[in-house]
Design a protein around this motif. Structure first.
Motif, PDB file in Angstrom:
ATOM      1  N   THR A 171      60.431  29.225 115.215  1.00  0.00           N
ATOM      2  CA  THR A 171      61.172  28.609 114.112  1.00  0.00           C
ATOM      3  C   THR A 171      61.189  29.518 112.886  1.00  0.00           C
ATOM      4  O   THR A 171      62.183  29.583 112.172  1.00  0.00           O
ATOM      5  N   LYS A 172      60.082  30.219 112.658  1.00  0.00           N
ATOM      6  CA  LYS A 172      60.005  31.111 111.503  1.00  0.00           C
ATOM      7  C   LYS A 172      60.989  32.261 111.627  1.00  0.00           C
ATOM      8  O   LYS A 172      61.647  32.653 110.658  1.00  0.00           O
ATOM      9  N   ASN A 214      61.362  25.691 105.144  1.00  0.00           N
ATOM     10  CA  ASN A 214      60.839  26.196 106.415  1.00  0.00           C
ATOM     11  C   ASN A 214      59.347  26.498 106.263  1.00  0.00           C
ATOM     12  O   ASN A 214      58.960  27.504 105.678  1.00  0.00           O
ATOM     13  N   GLY A 251      50.035  22.648 111.269  1.00  0.00           N
ATOM     14  CA  GLY A 251      50.958  21.566 110.936  1.00  0.00           C
ATOM     15  C   GLY A 251      50.259  20.434 110.196  1.00  0.00           C
ATOM     16  O   GLY A 251      50.788  19.887 109.220  1.00  0.00           O
ATOM     17  N   ALA A 307      57.336  26.779 108.930  1.00  0.00           N
ATOM     18  CA  ALA A 307      56.850  27.387 110.172  1.00  0.00           C
ATOM     19  C   ALA A 307      56.101  28.682 109.879  1.00  0.00           C
ATOM     20  O   ALA A 307      56.428  29.412 108.938  1.00  0.00           O
ATOM     21  N   THR A 343      60.928  22.091 108.369  1.00  0.00           N
ATOM     22  CA  THR A 343      60.610  22.578 109.705  1.00  0.00           C
ATOM     23  C   THR A 343      59.132  22.945 109.775  1.00  0.00           C
ATOM     24  O   THR A 343      58.600  23.614 108.891  1.00  0.00           O
ATOM     25  N   GLY A 380      56.312  24.589 112.613  1.00  0.00           N
ATOM     26  CA  GLY A 380      56.258  25.213 113.921  1.00  0.00           C
ATOM     27  C   GLY A 380      55.746  26.634 113.912  1.00  0.00           C
ATOM     28  O   GLY A 380      54.981  27.046 113.036  1.00  0.00           O
ATOM     29  N   THR A 381      56.206  27.378 114.892  1.00  0.00           N
ATOM     30  CA  THR A 381      55.700  28.706 115.218  1.00  0.00           C
ATOM     31  C   THR A 381      56.710  29.785 114.853  1.00  0.00           C
ATOM     32  O   THR A 381      57.683  29.522 114.156  1.00  0.00           O
TER      33      THR A 381
END
Length: 217
Positions: A41-42, A66, A77, A68, A35, A37-38
């Protein structure tokens, strides 16, 4: 002499066990998900919930990395691509629109699109069979929306980019509206970050369906 053959037998038994165990743990047939993202997602625990749900499907061996980062834009990213590629994922989940569009800490729309395009093409160059899912996460309201005046345009252009690159795309906002319209202050109390329970209920069933259809059938 007998003790020599006994020790040799033990040696090969141990080696066989280690090779077998290693193959089981690190099998190329495992479903590996990354994953990007931001904080959407975290935080929220939906990633762990997705890993657990997928792991129960046909007893799949599912591992999620993960990557993120709270506050991340798609610039981060791009910087994480080496780590992502080293993991050899089957699936990449990605969302950056909400921070890329931040007026104070974000990046330009053209830079956002260039970053996403670069991420997609780099992943595909390494393994063209990777399933990439670009996501729009949840409604944003109040001051969190005010500081993102062009968020709608970022979302729209990200959708077009996904279509252009022939990757999966899912906008969760209609599902949020169907499930929680009128209750956003309860389930997204700060205007941006959903509660864990709400995020899991909206996101996990959809991603489970997409990933099972693509990778586990």
């Amino acid at each position: 002499m007998r003790s020599f053959f006994y020790l040799r037998k033990i040696k090969y038994t141990v080696c066989f066990f280690l090779v077998t165990f290693s193959s089981f743990v690190f099998s190329e047939d495992d479903l590996k998900i990354v994953t990007l993202g931001t904080s959407l997602t975290k935080r929220g625990n939906w990633v762990a919930s997705l890993e657990n749900v997928l792991g129960k499907y046909k007893s799949a061996n599912v591992n999620v990395l993960n990557l993120a980062i709270s506050g991340a834009t798609s610039n981060e990213g791009v910087e994480q691509l080496d780590e992502l590629l080293e993991y050899k994922p089957s699936v990449v989940l990605m969302e950056f629109s909400v921070n890329d569009a931040d007026y104070f800490r974000g990046i330009s729309l053209s830079k956002s699109l260039n970053n996403l395009d670069y991420i997609i093409k780099t992943i595909r160059a390494d393994n063209e069979d990777v399933t990439i899912i670009l996501m729009i996460m949840n409604p944003v309201y109040g001051i969190r929306s005010w500081i993102r005046p062009m968020l709608g345009e970022y979302r729209y252009r990200h959708m077009l980019l996904a279509r252009k690159n022939n990757i999966e795309y899912f906008d969760f906002r209609p599902r949020w509206m169907d499930m929680y319209e009128g209750n956003f202050k309860k389930v997204i109390p700060d205007g941006l970050h959903p509660t864990s329970r709400a995020a899991e209920s909206v996101i996990v069933p959809v991603l489970k369906g997409l990933i099972v259809n693509k990778c586990l059938n």
